[in-house]
Design a protein around this motif. Structure first.
Motif, PDB file in Angstrom:
ATOM      1  N   TYR A 119       3.936  10.514  18.640  1.00 51.49           N
ATOM      2  CA  TYR A 119       5.210  10.519  18.673  1.00 51.49           C
ATOM      3  C   TYR A 119       5.995  10.794  19.842  1.00 51.49           C
ATOM      4  O   TYR A 119       7.072  10.259  20.446  1.00 51.49           O
ATOM      5  CB  TYR A 119       5.854  11.230  17.371  1.00 51.49           C
ATOM      6  N   ASP A 122       5.393   7.527  22.470  1.00 47.61           N
ATOM      7  CA  ASP A 122       5.705   6.380  22.313  1.00 47.61           C
ATOM      8  C   ASP A 122       7.483   6.587  22.138  1.00 47.61           C
ATOM      9  O   ASP A 122       7.884   6.858  21.025  1.00 47.61           O
ATOM     10  CB  ASP A 122       5.060   5.801  21.297  1.00 47.61           C
ATOM     11  N   GLU A 124       9.400   4.034  21.271  1.00 48.86           N
ATOM     12  CA  GLU A 124      10.026   3.227  20.197  1.00 48.86           C
ATOM     13  C   GLU A 124       9.582   3.989  18.840  1.00 48.86           C
ATOM     14  O   GLU A 124      10.669   4.189  17.747  1.00 48.86           O
ATOM     15  CB  GLU A 124       9.150   1.929  19.843  1.00 48.86           C
ATOM     16  N   LYS A 125       8.455   4.588  18.616  1.00 46.53           N
ATOM     17  CA  LYS A 125       8.344   5.232  17.319  1.00 46.53           C
ATOM     18  C   LYS A 125       9.245   6.890  17.299  1.00 46.53           C
ATOM     19  O   LYS A 125       9.645   7.062  16.351  1.00 46.53           O
ATOM     20  CB  LYS A 125       6.786   5.876  17.295  1.00 46.53           C
ATOM     21  N   LEU A 126       9.282   7.292  18.592  1.00 46.07           N
ATOM     22  CA  LEU A 126      10.191   8.338  18.537  1.00 46.07           C
ATOM     23  C   LEU A 126      11.697   8.196  17.942  1.00 46.07           C
ATOM     24  O   LEU A 126      12.449   8.824  17.271  1.00 46.07           O
ATOM     25  CB  LEU A 126      10.345   8.906  20.266  1.00 46.07           C
ATOM     26  N   LYS A 128      12.536   5.674  16.064  1.00 46.73           N
ATOM     27  CA  LYS A 128      12.579   5.466  14.691  1.00 46.73           C
ATOM     28  C   LYS A 128      12.512   6.682  13.864  1.00 46.73           C
ATOM     29  O   LYS A 128      13.483   6.993  13.087  1.00 46.73           O
ATOM     30  CB  LYS A 128      11.359   4.609  14.372  1.00 46.73           C
ATOM     31  N   PHE A 129      11.897   7.710  14.444  1.00 46.96           N
ATOM     32  CA  PHE A 129      11.468   9.034  13.698  1.00 46.96           C
ATOM     33  C   PHE A 129      12.970   9.759  13.757  1.00 46.96           C
ATOM     34  O   PHE A 129      13.577  10.295  12.853  1.00 46.96           O
ATOM     35  CB  PHE A 129      10.582   9.840  14.316  1.00 46.96           C
ATOM     36  N   GLU A 254       5.312  15.124  11.388  1.00 47.30           N
ATOM     37  CA  GLU A 254       5.566  14.489  12.694  1.00 47.30           C
ATOM     38  C   GLU A 254       5.908  15.610  14.006  1.00 47.30           C
ATOM     39  O   GLU A 254       5.536  15.407  15.016  1.00 47.30           O
ATOM     40  CB  GLU A 254       6.649  13.279  12.856  1.00 47.30           C
TER      41      GLU A 254
END
Lengths: 381, 78
Positions: A119, A122, A124-126, A128-129, A254
């Protein structure tokens, strides 16, 4: 460095602090003879002992002056960062006062959430989280409220697009509303929620109160995190938040639970304990001092922090905090609200042994600091 | 909850002194346990040490000035 030198160096552990030993180790040439090295160490030990604070030195006074004087310059230097896309944080003198007073409910609670891989790398993942932990209230999904007096019901229209953006369905909302709304009849069709009265004695104003209450219902996210902002820190990304909830955030898998911090000293004390609170006080104060370009020795801040956490709980430098713990009435009276303290002391018949500084200044006696500290003891025969 | 807060960077290493160590420590400084700084028995950082009131907790702080400093706190009931 040779093995016997290393041994000699380690034999000084306990007498000389670790950081000084390391400095010696770095700066002494490897070719030094054993006798010379012994001489170096002896000299270092003498120099270190001479540099120690003497017994009776009034360190508290020195700390107060050393923090107070730069504080006067700080007042003028506080400025606002208008239009900067970071979370607004209290800095400068107001922040220092806030920390030293150990206020509950600080002005701008904030968290710095560090994340585990992947996370933290990245984006994008960040993102979203970050969206999943932000506290989202029910009112954000509502496009229209309609309080119908004739039908005696409340109609709420949801915004479908916003729901889709947040990966929520009407069904999710349905479940949340059903658990929160009791004693009312609830029916949901598509994006329209109709809440009607159930009992006969209920009135329309109950519906109005319900409408206000329902706005604040948390739909998703972590309670307290009002704003989330992913920011790049060096190689990795971190999430800055407005509002804090250290306990719940640390529990997430996470999140890097070893580095994530809040700027609320009380919250740190409750979640991580007294030693963490001490460290947080030092960090927070020193961050402000450094950001203002001032030069305050960290030992002064450490002394104040140690005082604030000495009895196991966080006490502010206020008349309700550390000052209230002073043994002497006169010392307490000399700080704030003198009459209150003197009256109470008189009522309780308190005794002042005049063992500390301020009370001795008040009655014109030598103060027990420096050369005034030692007393003479005579052996009677 | 499986979270181990003691790995957090703000928390220094806490350990409990045994009775023998405690006696030796108090003798070496010639002090009473009452004159030590306190730590509450329910402090989150020491719950896994299962302390009782009157124990002495040894704290190894990482210090900016001295590398590592050792600090002691007496456990009290909150």
């Amino acid at each position: 460095m040779k093995a016997d030198q290393e041994k000699l160096l380690n034999s000084y552990a306990g007498k000389i602090p670790l950081s000084v030993l390391e400095e010696i180790k770095e700066n002494v040439p490897g070719t030094i003879s054993k006798e010379k090295f012994q001489e170096v160490m002896d000299k270092c030990l003498i120099a270190y002992n001479n540099a120690k604070v003497h017994a009776g030195e009034c360190v508290g006074l020195v700390a107060a002056e050393s923090i107070g004087e730069p504080g006067t310059q700080m007042t003028l230097n506080t400025f606002h960062l208008a239009g900067v896309a970071e979370v607004q944080v209290t800095t400068g003198l107001p922040r220092i006062i806030e920390v030293f007073d150990a206020r509950k409910g600080i002005k701008t609670p904030m968290m710095e959430i560090f994340l585990n891989k992947p996370y933290c790398l990245d984006v994008e993942k960040l993102r979203k989280f970050a969206a999943t932990i932000k506290e989202t209230k029910f009112e954000e999904f509502v496009s229209e409220y309609n309080l119908n007096i004739f039908d005696q019901n409340l109609t709420i229209k949801l915004n479908k697009e916003l729901l889709d953006d947040n990966d929520l369905t009407v069904k999710d909302i349905n479940g949340i509303i059903k658990t929160k709304v009791k004693n009312f009849s609830v029916s949901i069709t598509d994006e329209v929620i109709v809440i009607g009265l159930k009992g006969k004695q209920d009135e329309i104003k109950d519906l109005y109160a319900l409408k206000e209450k329902i706005k604040e219902v948390k739909v998703k996210g972590i309670k307290g995190l009002k704003q989330v902002l992913p920011v790049k820190r060096g190689e990795e990304y971190v999430i800055l938040t407005a509002g804090t909830n250290l306990k719940d955030v640390l529990a997430l898998s996470e999140v890097d639970s070893t580095r994530t911090v809040s700027n609320d000293i009380y919250e740190i004390y409750n979640v991580l304990g007294i030693e963490a609170a001490r460290q947080a006080i030092i960090d927070e104060v020193y961050k402000v001092v450094e950001s203002q370009g001032l030069n305050v020795n960290i030992r002064h801040v450490m002394l104040v922090a140690d005082l604030m956490v000495a009895n196991g709980t966080v006490k502010g430098i206020t008349r309700y905090g550390v000052v209230s713990e002073k043994a002497s009435v006169l010392a307490r009276a000399s700080f704030e609200t003198p009459l209150k303290h003197l009256f109470n002391a008189a009522l309780e018949g308190e005794v002042d042994n005049l063992t500390s500084v301020v009370e001795n200044v008040m009655i014109n006696q030598p103060v027990p600091i420096g050369t005034g500290l030692p007393g003479l003891v005579t052996k009677m025969k | 909850m499986t979270l181990d807060i003691n790995k957090h960077h703000l928390i220094p290493k806490h350990s409990k002194l045994s009775d023998a160590e405690k006696g030796k420590f108090l003798d070496s400084y010639k002090i009473d346990i009452k004159s030590l700084p306190k730590i509450l028995i329910e402090d989150p950082a020491i719950v896994n040490l299962k302390p009782t009131a009157g124990d002495v907790i040894k704290i190894e702080r990482e210090s900016k000035t001295a590398g590592i400093t050792i600090y002691y706190r007496a456990v009290i009931n909150g």
